[in-house]
Design a protein around this motif. Structure first.
Motif, PDB file in Angstrom:
ATOM      1  N   LYS A 155     -28.517  25.869  -4.060  1.00 42.46           N
ATOM      2  CA  LYS A 155     -27.885  25.796  -5.329  1.00 42.46           C
ATOM      3  C   LYS A 155     -28.477  24.931  -6.306  1.00 42.46           C
ATOM      4  N   LEU A 183     -29.306  22.833  -9.750  1.00 48.40           N
ATOM      5  CA  LEU A 183     -28.336  22.347 -10.302  1.00 48.40           C
ATOM      6  C   LEU A 183     -28.588  21.652 -11.558  1.00 48.40           C
ATOM      7  N   VAL A 199     -29.092  16.785  -3.477  1.00 53.24           N
ATOM      8  CA  VAL A 199     -27.863  16.056  -3.901  1.00 53.24           C
ATOM      9  C   VAL A 199     -26.862  15.972  -2.684  1.00 53.24           C
ATOM     10  N   ARG A 258     -17.268  17.237   1.868  1.00 51.11           N
ATOM     11  CA  ARG A 258     -16.186  18.197   1.478  1.00 51.11           C
ATOM     12  C   ARG A 258     -14.824  18.053   2.447  1.00 51.11           C
ATOM     13  N   LYS A 295     -25.822  10.675 -10.735  1.00 52.05           N
ATOM     14  CA  LYS A 295     -24.670  11.556 -10.981  1.00 52.05           C
ATOM     15  C   LYS A 295     -23.970  11.789 -10.046  1.00 52.05           C
ATOM     16  N   THR A 296     -22.748  11.463 -10.008  1.00 53.44           N
ATOM     17  CA  THR A 296     -21.594  11.486  -8.764  1.00 53.44           C
ATOM     18  C   THR A 296     -20.481  12.279  -9.200  1.00 53.44           C
ATOM     19  N   THR A 297     -19.772  13.200  -8.576  1.00 55.26           N
ATOM     20  CA  THR A 297     -18.803  14.031  -8.921  1.00 55.26           C
ATOM     21  C   THR A 297     -17.865  14.365  -7.966  1.00 55.26           C
ATOM     22  N   TYR A 298     -16.806  14.792  -8.437  1.00 53.61           N
ATOM     23  CA  TYR A 298     -15.498  15.160  -7.540  1.00 53.61           C
ATOM     24  C   TYR A 298     -14.895  16.326  -8.063  1.00 53.61           C
ATOM     25  N   SER A 299     -14.244  17.359  -7.225  1.00 57.72           N
ATOM     26  CA  SER A 299     -13.737  18.328  -7.761  1.00 57.72           C
ATOM     27  C   SER A 299     -12.539  18.692  -6.821  1.00 57.72           C
ATOM     28  N   SER A 339     -10.535  21.616  -5.896  1.00 51.76           N
ATOM     29  CA  SER A 339     -11.286  22.998  -6.223  1.00 51.76           C
ATOM     30  C   SER A 339     -10.344  24.158  -5.673  1.00 51.76           C
ATOM     31  N   ASP A 388     -14.344  18.392  -3.222  1.00 52.45           N
ATOM     32  CA  ASP A 388     -15.804  18.503  -3.039  1.00 52.45           C
ATOM     33  C   ASP A 388     -16.247  17.042  -3.633  1.00 52.45           C
ATOM     34  N   ARG A 420     -19.938  14.760  -4.525  1.00 54.30           N
ATOM     35  CA  ARG A 420     -21.007  14.904  -4.497  1.00 54.30           C
ATOM     36  C   ARG A 420     -21.987  13.818  -5.334  1.00 54.30           C
ATOM     37  N   GLU A 472     -26.087  11.998  -6.241  1.00 45.58           N
ATOM     38  CA  GLU A 472     -27.554  12.035  -6.161  1.00 45.58           C
ATOM     39  C   GLU A 472     -27.561  10.788  -5.137  1.00 45.58           C
ATOM     40  N   HIS A 492     -25.023  34.170  -6.219  1.00 42.83           N
ATOM     41  CA  HIS A 492     -23.472  33.729  -5.745  1.00 42.83           C
ATOM     42  C   HIS A 492     -22.620  34.864  -6.299  1.00 42.83           C
ATOM     43  N   SER A 515     -18.697  22.628  -9.746  1.00 41.26           N
ATOM     44  CA  SER A 515     -18.303  21.524  -8.960  1.00 41.26           C
ATOM     45  C   SER A 515     -19.134  20.380  -9.644  1.00 41.26           C
ATOM     46  N   PHE A 516     -20.383  20.227  -9.612  1.00 38.53           N
ATOM     47  CA  PHE A 516     -21.220  19.266  -9.710  1.00 38.53           C
ATOM     48  C   PHE A 516     -21.990  19.648 -11.082  1.00 38.53           C
ATOM     49  N   PHE A 544     -19.144  19.028 -14.019  1.00 31.97           N
ATOM     50  CA  PHE A 544     -18.165  17.824 -13.679  1.00 31.97           C
ATOM     51  C   PHE A 544     -17.988  17.420 -15.132  1.00 31.97           C
ATOM     52  N   LEU A 603      -6.038  22.711 -12.298  1.00 28.40           N
ATOM     53  CA  LEU A 603      -5.207  22.148 -11.067  1.00 28.40           C
ATOM     54  C   LEU A 603      -4.989  20.716 -11.546  1.00 28.40           C
ATOM     55  N   SER A 606     -13.467  28.601  -4.653  1.00 28.29           N
ATOM     56  CA  SER A 606     -14.435  28.154  -3.925  1.00 28.29           C
ATOM     57  C   SER A 606     -14.321  26.894  -3.833  1.00 28.29           C
ATOM     58  N   VAL A 607     -14.744  25.851  -2.720  1.00 22.01           N
ATOM     59  CA  VAL A 607     -14.854  24.604  -2.663  1.00 22.01           C
ATOM     60  C   VAL A 607     -15.961  23.938  -3.844  1.00 22.01           C
ATOM     61  N   ALA A 630     -16.504  24.948  -6.625  1.00 20.58           N
ATOM     62  CA  ALA A 630     -16.154  25.194  -8.329  1.00 20.58           C
ATOM     63  C   ALA A 630     -14.867  24.662  -8.783  1.00 20.58           C
ATOM     64  N   PRO A 665     -11.673  24.982 -10.413  1.00 20.45           N
ATOM     65  CA  PRO A 665     -10.939  26.488 -10.540  1.00 20.45           C
ATOM     66  C   PRO A 665     -10.955  26.773 -12.032  1.00 20.45           C
TER      67      PRO A 665
END
Lengths: 436, 436
Positions: free
Chosen positions: A2, A4, A227, A231, A273-277, A279, A299, A301, A303, A405, B243-244, B247, B253, B286-287, B289, B291
């Protein structure tokens, strides 16, 4: 793989980026001494023979990609492809070929050092993101191959085989052993389980000095930052009941919604970089019933391992607060809302410094082909050794492409670019294995 | 059946409740004349024989409940249960047994009147709220049966069969024909489609003088008010993304979650009872992504058409506000969040006056067993004829129970209470069919 975020264009440009709190310098990645080492390696007659072998073997490389792509390898179901890959390891002359406890294919190429000494791992992953039943027939149009998984990471698996055959053709003797691996569980919920096993329980775990993952889809990619991710599958449960008759009872879906709203109020740093989702969700069974269950795949994530841990704590606290607020807002007469927090993914963050010999010499190997290595952050098998402090990088799989993917995945197998990358990869591995 | 609210205890108590703008009087529901009619019916030798048959048939009633419960009948998939039910109609001696265009099971019991004259419909519904794959195995503990759907409305289906067999055993000749129905689509998204068809397109549609639904889970329930409902499927759409990597983009959602939180802050009156339920959700693929879509099935109900309309306006306004707030909170660079509001259910409200012969004589039938009929509002198959001005009520299915619409549903099959109800139901139907 992945990939990014391109983090730094380091082709000698005079810029400096701070990434994840770690400064990546704009100074040339490799020193003149590194360049000299690579020049020496490349000049050896045995290496020349190996590089020539790569060229004459190109069509076989393409055939291997087609054959392996057409053996489905859905998540957690890599067995058939693993068996075929192990046979190719044996045919290419590797020793101690085996499929380990978790399904990784292992094959050793002995060096000239003492048996049982330090070694270099080279790997590509067997699994794809595609579920069982996906049509994996390869369609060829000129120099383009189209099929789900054809690039990620079958191109890496095929490149690895070409390198093994080239080493044999050149009869190259490296000081260190090289362990070649076709690993399981790189994608999604596989959660890097193959490489985690290799480093945590596998029989070679204490011998690994450096790690390559052949899983970058571009010519110049050199992933040295991993990264991290966490989850969760959060399952909210409640008593359920009739939408009209039981109106006023707690609703687990309302608790989940409140949790999502709360989480999306959390502030995270742009760098590191810090993220959430939030999903994927599901829950409920009928429009006229208060649901008894609702679930969320979440999710996170970063760095930075520290920022990821901080985010995880904040998120889980907000989830608990949402559940408590729902149990306070409505009746718990028939039962309260509760939440089950299941960790479904845990990829460690990590980094291999731009000044380590592995990165410098690999950049010098790229430079022998006129390619300026481009450092990046990503989430790959290399995350695992990076997190353990073992030098690790992800290098190009030799076939550029796109739509990874997705069912439209494609790669370009033009000999010119592919051979350039295979030569770079071979030289980088030889340098790491101690050849001079 | 969705029994909802006890609206009035009418056992001669001197109280008057205003319900949904309609006053229900505390005057005795049935007159001395009604009581005399029921006494006459009950004294007939043929009726006595039928009542005795109910008693001797009790164990078969239980077996029928177990057998029918274990034939799954998910929403829109009542076929297997319908086929089995039609066979039982035939075995019980009904004429013109058929499964109609929408899946209702119909069977006629001819009376002594002219063919093609007015008739009485008696019905119970085939469908459950439970999705395919739900374990519907019945667990028996003493006089308790546990299984999803065991009460609602399998107990009604079984009671209907017992009544048909008892009428045959007594060789009772009613002036009017009686059409027995096992109908589809009573629950949830079925939106009363079976009974709507019966009254709007079915071949008996112009002959129906009175309507019974056997679908109340209590001994004394007599539903003469139809709760109206509006149901929506709300689909929230956005651009989606990694998702990352992506972001910071809007998340549909999150908008949906905010909408649910907002809706659960809406105040509704306890009387006329007005409710909402966020019932079923889905979305995401997908976890890793963000949505691109999330959806919610939402249920709104009221005993008052005016309150229902008011609630609908408030809910839809909150949905719009939540979408606007998400589009303000995060980036719409790749597209904004939008919402599609699809009306998926619209049940008419209606009422059969407490002073109609159907309600009075049914209350008199209850009274023969010492049971004081308790009028209630609900949302059942009877809504459809109520709304058309055709006398219609929902009566007890003879097995009291609880946790309807949940996996923990149970009923009590004790002979004493069950037989009392079956006798009451039989007499009420005979009175409506003109027996004197």
């Amino acid at each position: 793989m992945k990939r990014l975020a391109m983090k730094a264009m380091l082709a000698g440009a005079a810029l400096s980026l701070s990434v994840g709190g770690l400064a990546q310098s704009s100074a040339p990645l490799h020193s003149p001494a590194d360049a000299r080492i690579l020049a020496t390696i490349k000049a050896r007659p045995a290496v020349k023979a190996a590089l020539a072998a790569l060229e004459s073997e190109h069509d076989q490389w393409v055939d291997t990609i087609v054959a392996l792509t057409q053996i489905p390898a859905p998540p957690f179901k890599e067995g058939a492809r693993a068996k075929a890959y192990a046979e190719r390891f044996r045919a290419a002359g590797l020793a101690d070929v085996e499929i380990d406890e978790v399904g990784n294919v292992l094959g050793l190429r002995r060096g000239t050092g003492k048996p049982g000494g330090k070694l270099v791992v080279v790997s590509a992953h067997l699994d794809t993101v595609f579920p069982e039943g996906t049509d994996v027939t390869v369609r060829r149009e000129g120099n383009m191959l189209h099929a789900p998984g054809v690039g990620d990471d079958v191109a890496g698996l095929a490149t690895q085989l070409s390198l093994i055959k080239a080493l044999a053709a050149g009869k190259i003797a490296t000081p260190m052993d090289i362990l070649f691996v076709g690993d399981v569980g790189e994608e999604g919920l596989g959660d890097l389980r193959g490489i985690k096993h290799l480093f945590r329980e596998g029989k070679y775990k204490d011998r690994i000095a450096a790690f390559f993952s052949i899983d970058d889809g571009s010519v110049d990619g050199l992933t040295n930052g991993g990264v991290g991710s966490k989850r969760y599958r959060l399952t909210f449960k409640g008593p359920g009941g009739h939408s009209f008759g039981a109106f006023g009872l707690v609703n687990p879906l309302t608790a989940m919604s409140q949790a999502i709203v709360n989480i999306y109020g959390i502030a995270v740093p742009a760098s590191p970089k810090t993220t959430y989702s939030a999903s994927v969700v599901g829950g409920g069974s009928s429009v006229n019933a208060i649901p008894s269950e609702a679930w969320l795949q979440l999710d996170m994530r970063s760095e930075s391992a520290a920022e990821l841990a901080k985010l995880e704590r904040a998120v889980l606290a907000q989830v608990d607060a949402a559940v408590a607020s729902e149990n306070k807002a409505r009746s718990t007469r028939d039962g309260a809302v509760s939440v089950d927090k299941m960790l479904i993914g845990d990829r460690p963050a990590g980094m291999t410094g731009a000044d380590t010999a592995l990165v410098r010499q690999t950049a010098a190997a790229y430079a022998t082909e006129g390619v300026a290595a481009r450092l990046s952050f990503s989430s790959t098998d290399a995350n695992v050794p990076m997190n353990l402090g073992i030098p690790a990088i992800t290098i190009s799989r030799a076939a550029t492409g796109g739509r990874g993917h997705s069912l439209d995945e494609w790669i370009d197998i033009s000999p010119r670019e592919s051979l350039k990358v295979k030569r770079m990869d071979l030289l980088a591995i030889l340098a790491a294995a101690g050849l001079r």
